[in-house]
Write an enzyme that holds these catalytic residues in place. Structure first.
Site, mmCIF file in Angstrom:
data_model
loop_
_atom_site.group_PDB
_atom_site.id
_atom_site.type_symbol
_atom_site.label_atom_id
_atom_site.label_comp_id
_atom_site.label_asym_id
_atom_site.label_seq_id
_atom_site.Cartn_x
_atom_site.Cartn_y
_atom_site.Cartn_z
ATOM 1 N N SER A 1 -5.298 -1.023 7.527
ATOM 2 C CA SER A 1 -4.904 -0.437 6.244
ATOM 3 C C SER A 1 -3.518 -0.898 5.835
ATOM 4 O O SER A 1 -2.585 -0.921 6.641
ATOM 5 C CB SER A 1 -4.917 1.094 6.328
ATOM 6 O OG SER A 1 -6.232 1.580 6.427
ATOM 7 N N HIS B 1 -1.528 6.345 2.906
ATOM 8 C CA HIS B 1 -1.976 7.058 4.105
ATOM 9 C C HIS B 1 -1.414 6.463 5.390
ATOM 10 O O HIS B 1 -1.453 7.110 6.439
ATOM 11 C CB HIS B 1 -3.516 7.150 4.147
ATOM 12 C CG HIS B 1 -4.222 5.890 4.515
ATOM 13 N ND1 HIS B 1 -4.838 5.073 3.578
ATOM 14 C CD2 HIS B 1 -4.438 5.286 5.714
ATOM 15 C CE1 HIS B 1 -5.407 4.056 4.196
ATOM 16 N NE2 HIS B 1 -5.177 4.153 5.478
ATOM 17 N N ASP C 1 -3.178 5.942 -3.359
ATOM 18 C CA ASP C 1 -3.029 5.532 -1.961
ATOM 19 C C ASP C 1 -2.187 4.272 -1.834
ATOM 20 O O ASP C 1 -2.494 3.381 -1.044
ATOM 21 C CB ASP C 1 -4.396 5.326 -1.293
ATOM 22 C CG ASP C 1 -4.277 5.279 0.242
ATOM 23 O OD1 ASP C 1 -3.286 5.801 0.771
ATOM 24 O OD2 ASP C 1 -5.177 4.698 0.882
#
Length: 261
Positions: A113, A5, A35
């Site tokens: 992230s 992402h 992911d």
């Protein structure tokens, strides 16, 4: 390695290094189903490779460090500390739903992230991926365990594609609203079955509701994915499902689905 992402939809990816260099990066492979993504830069001089730990051996209460860029470049390479709060959390998020996640109270914010979660021996034990952001909750960050991520990462490095076990069905969790209102069992409602796929060959049809895989409860589509990813392509599983109010069981041989499908 990073989260899918983070780079999804990017036309250009730049990696910023601690020595001030900003290098163009090539996306070697990306997998929305876990992911995860792998990037490559051309110039690796003066860089030290991280050591990967064994996330299967971590314990609740161990101290950890989260490294990332909360808010972007303004707070680049921020370090926060905390402990492992739990090791078996699940989130209903595409990609993260595939794993038992590490929960930590080390601050994880947008921009973290794809950064590493590191133990006090300096070994990477997780990939920071999500934060529980509902009002009233603090100190709930989540990371993909590195030992669980490694097989997918290795596939992406080798071929640019990750392959996963699959029944080749589509599901619709809107069914669970109906089930809750009508006192019916929760499950993964099958909205479409691929012709000649593993589920079709096992006799699963549109409208069936899968409630268990190998006797482990399945209450929605994320649960179904989470259970299937415990097995290998070609593995045999027992599916418990409901059709016309009756509970049935059938065996199926898992097929394959890849990150580029």
């Amino acid at each position: 390695m990073t989260n899918n992402h983070v780079i999804d939809g990017a036309k250009k990816v730049t990696v910023s290094l601690s020595d001030g260099r900003n290098l163009d990066a090539k996306i070697i492979g990306a997998d929305p189903r876990t992911d995860l993504a792998v990037l490559q830069i051309s110039d690796t001089k003066n860089l030290t490779a991280v050591k990967l730990g064994d996330s299967s051996k971590i314990e609740v209460g161990e101290s950890v460090v989260a490294i990332g860029n909360p808010g972007g470049t303004e707070f680049a390479r921020s370090v926060t500390t905390g402990v492992i709060s739990a090791t078996n959390r699940t989130l209903d998020i595409q990609g993260e739903a595939s794993f038992n996640l590490i929960q930590t109270d080390a601050a994880i914010n947008p921009g973290n992230s794809g950064g590493p979660l590191v133990d006090y021996q300096g070994q990477v034990i997780g990939i920071n991926s999500a934060k529980y952001a509902e009002s009233g909750f603090e100190g709930m960050g989540f990371a993909i365990p590195i030992s669980d991520a490694t097989p997918t990462i290795q596939q992406l490095i080798t071929s640019g594609v990750a392959k996963h076990p699959a029944l080749l069905v589509s599901t619709d969790d809107q069914y669970n609203l109906y089930a809750q209102s009508n006192n019916k069992p929760l499950g993964a409602y099958i909205s479409e079955v691929t012709q000649n796929g593993p589920a079709a060959k096992a006799g699963i049809v549109k409208g069936d509701v899968i409630t268990k895989i190998n006797n482990v409860q399945v209450q929605n589509s994320s649960d179904l994915i989470h259970e299937l990813y415990k097995y290998n392509v070609g593995g045999k599983i027992t599916i418990t499902y409901i059709r016309d109010g009756q509970t049935k069981e059938v065996q199926a041989t898992l097929g394959e689905i890849s990150s580029n499908q």
